[in-house]
Design a protein around this motif. Structure first.
Motif, mmCIF file in Angstrom:
data_model
loop_
_atom_site.group_PDB
_atom_site.id
_atom_site.type_symbol
_atom_site.label_atom_id
_atom_site.label_comp_id
_atom_site.label_asym_id
_atom_site.label_seq_id
_atom_site.Cartn_x
_atom_site.Cartn_y
_atom_site.Cartn_z
ATOM 1 N N THR A 172 0.800 -1.223 0.000
ATOM 2 C CA THR A 172 0.000 0.000 0.000
ATOM 3 C C THR A 172 0.832 1.273 0.000
ATOM 4 O O THR A 172 0.264 2.359 -0.080
ATOM 5 C CB THR A 172 -0.884 0.051 1.263
ATOM 6 O OG1 THR A 172 -0.031 -0.032 2.416
ATOM 7 C CG2 THR A 172 -1.890 -1.095 1.290
ATOM 8 N N VAL A 173 2.153 1.168 0.110
ATOM 9 C CA VAL A 173 3.096 2.276 0.313
ATOM 10 C C VAL A 173 2.765 3.115 1.542
ATOM 11 O O VAL A 173 3.138 4.285 1.628
ATOM 12 C CB VAL A 173 3.298 3.174 -0.938
ATOM 13 C CG1 VAL A 173 3.916 2.393 -2.064
ATOM 14 C CG2 VAL A 173 2.001 3.831 -1.412
ATOM 15 N N ILE A 174 2.075 2.520 2.503
ATOM 16 C CA ILE A 174 1.888 3.163 3.807
ATOM 17 C C ILE A 174 3.200 3.100 4.578
ATOM 18 O O ILE A 174 3.904 2.088 4.528
ATOM 19 C CB ILE A 174 0.776 2.448 4.602
ATOM 20 C CG1 ILE A 174 -0.592 2.710 3.974
ATOM 21 C CG2 ILE A 174 0.770 2.884 6.068
ATOM 22 C CD1 ILE A 174 -1.710 1.884 4.577
ATOM 23 N N HIS A 175 3.527 4.170 5.290
ATOM 24 C CA HIS A 175 4.650 4.192 6.225
ATOM 25 C C HIS A 175 4.055 3.959 7.616
ATOM 26 O O HIS A 175 3.637 4.906 8.286
ATOM 27 C CB HIS A 175 5.406 5.510 6.131
ATOM 28 C CG HIS A 175 5.894 5.806 4.738
ATOM 29 N ND1 HIS A 175 6.942 5.125 4.169
ATOM 30 C CD2 HIS A 175 5.453 6.682 3.805
ATOM 31 C CE1 HIS A 175 7.141 5.574 2.935
ATOM 32 N NE2 HIS A 175 6.247 6.513 2.694
ATOM 33 N N PRO A 176 4.019 2.717 8.088
ATOM 34 C CA PRO A 176 3.151 2.375 9.218
ATOM 35 C C PRO A 176 3.554 2.944 10.571
ATOM 36 O O PRO A 176 2.689 3.324 11.363
ATOM 37 C CB PRO A 176 3.197 0.839 9.253
ATOM 38 C CG PRO A 176 3.691 0.422 7.907
ATOM 39 C CD PRO A 176 4.596 1.515 7.466
ATOM 40 N N ALA A 177 4.848 2.989 10.878
ATOM 41 C CA ALA A 177 5.249 3.308 12.254
ATOM 42 C C ALA A 177 4.996 4.761 12.621
ATOM 43 O O ALA A 177 4.664 5.054 13.771
ATOM 44 C CB ALA A 177 6.725 2.970 12.466
ATOM 45 N N GLY A 178 5.141 5.683 11.681
ATOM 46 C CA GLY A 178 5.035 7.107 11.995
ATOM 47 C C GLY A 178 3.784 7.472 12.770
ATOM 48 O O GLY A 178 3.858 8.012 13.881
#
Length: 484
Positions: free
Chosen positions: A136-142
């Protein structure tokens, strides 16, 4: 002038249509649209899972990936802590901050937890060097880690509970992202912000011990706060998005904990989140395999400080440079076949700043060939304005080929002596197929923290991240990472 009543006018129009071969639409002849299948109670099913999920149920591999996610995120948050973007944000918000409840990685200031969550989220995304869920090209941790670390400083929680919440938050945002990607992203939403707010709300709500109904409301309040547009890419605004998602999710959980209500179907309802901001809704991605299939296990970490679509090209350029001892002066041109998304997202031919360089495939390839790397230093203002790099940028020639997948590239470096050196990348370093090692993540962390924290402090922060599941107080990670 004679007047014509409405009935005469309509009859005349009908006769005119018939005379020209047209027809009058008939309400009776039109077949009604097929009714849409009513989705299950997606919001409630997800809330029930998050509330009931236990740390003991997490597979060892998922726990380890969650720990790697934390380590990588803390490193990039420290690395971005003194960028101009954060200096501006700290200066702007400091006069309006509430009690000093939580710290900022790499800095001495303390803020209320809402602002601390926002600012750490901004810092972690400034270099575009944070983790990526490739589906999904999500940057999850932020959004997730920023929210729950701020909360953990004010309300002590065990490291095991913290890690469980982190994994559940990542799981929540990535599953929701799966349900609407790529349509939602294609129209211009920055999915890290729009889906990340759900992860922050779920993770914070888990630590707060929300009931099932309160978690439903927390997810509903998160749904009301989508943030982030792709037009912001290349500016300070891009890193605003995960920071705002973190604060918004924290806000949603806190309100829900006091029984601030929302609709019970805010994700799946006809006028809810998924139907409002996407033409695709695959709710099975959210509800199927909960507790057995982990999106959090698919998280990846960037060896290069830029958009993920450029990573195959940087990988190819570094390999060809190092294997053949290339210099910029020896290169006639660089031919590439790339996926269409590469030029759509990173087509800036003449970037003017380090932030813009992160969205220039021309710069990324040129600097990788000149310096043999793609880290934070290669996407600085210095690197973008280097005359050698700038001259080589003009000789980088990407061509879109729909047959090339996003994770692939075909590159040929044509030399002035007539030789042609080629490399095809199927999966770049840092992908699920070629993951960064634990040791490589530590090297990345220490490089990012250099000049910000003393070496001994850097080592201590990394050790606390690795031992997060054993800590009696997860807030120790945040307290250890501030600047004295």
């Amino acid at each position: 002038m004679p007047t014509i009543d409405r009935r005469t006018l309509l009859r005349s129009a009908s006769l005119a249509l018939v005379g020209t071969g047209g027809s009058v639409p008939s309400a009776q002849a039109a077949s009604p649209p097929e009714p849409k299948a009513v989705p299950p109670e997606v919001t409630r099913i997800l809330a029930r899972y998050v509330v009931g999920a236990r740390y003991a149920d997490l597979p060892a591999s998922v726990r380890h990936e969650g720990t790697r996610t934390l380590l990588n995120w803390v490193g990039v948050a420290i690395g971005g802590s003194h960028h101009e973007t954060l200096d501006v944000a700290v200066s702007a918000l400091k006069p309006f901050s509430g009690p000093p409840q939580a710290g900022l990685f790499g800095r001495p200031e303390r803020f209320d937890i809402m602002n601390a969550a926002f600012l750490n989220g901004v810092a972690s995304h400034i270099f575009d060097y944070d983790d990526t869920h490739l589906k999904t090209v999500i940057h999850p941790a932020g959004p997730v880690a920023s929210a729950i670390l701020a909360y953990a400083e004010m309300n002590p929680v065990s490291g095991a509970d913290f890690l469980n919440a982190l994994v559940l938050g990542v799981e929540t945002e990535c599953r929701i992202g799966n349900a609407v990607y790529p349509n939602h992203y294609d129209v211009g939403w920055h999915i890290t912000g729009t889906a990340g707010v759900f992860g922050a709300a779920a993770a914070t709500g888990k630590l707060m011990g929300l009931s099932e109904q309160q978690m439903v409301w927390a997810l509903g309040l998160a749904a009301s706060q989508p943030v982030g547009l792709r037009e912001s890419f290349g500016s300070m605004n891009k890193s605003f998005n995960p920071g705002r998602a973190a604060a918004n999710g924290l806000f949603a959980a806190i309100l829900a904990s006091k029984n601030y209500t929302s609709s019970d179907g805010m994700i799946e309802a006809k006028r809810g989140w998924a139907n409002t901001i996407s033409t695709k809704q695959d709710y099975r991605e959210i509800t199927e395999g909960l507790g057995t299939r982990y999106e959090a296990a698919l998280n990846t970490y960037k060896p290069f400080a830029c958009g993920i679509v450029m990573h195959p090209a940087i990988d190819a350029a570094v390999q060809l440079r190092n294997e053949n001892h290339l210099t910029a002066e020896a290169i006639e041109r660089v031919d590439m076949r790339v996926h269409p998304l590469v030029l759509e997202l990173t087509g800036k031919t003449a970037p003017r700043s380090g932030l813009e360089g992160k969205f220039s495939i021309y710069h990324a390839v040129a600097v990788a060939l000149v310096e043999g790397a793609g880290g934070e230093r290669q996407f600085s203002d210095r690197a973008v304005n280097d005359p050698v790099v700038a001259a080589l940028r003009a000789r980088v020639k990407p061509v879109v080929d729909p047959a090339i997948r996003p994770e692939q590239v075909e590159m040929t470096v044509v030399l002035k002596d007539g030789r042609a050196l080629s490399r095809r990348i199927e999966h770049a370093i840092g992908s699920v197929e070629r993951p960064m090692s634990d040791a490589a993540l530590e090297t990345k962390f220490t490089d990012l923290a250099e000049g910000i924290l003393p070496d001994a402090q850097v080592r201590r922060v990394m050790d606390l991240c690795w031992r997060i599941a054993e800590l009696p107080d997860a807030g120790d990670v945040a307290r250890a990472g501030v600047q004295a």
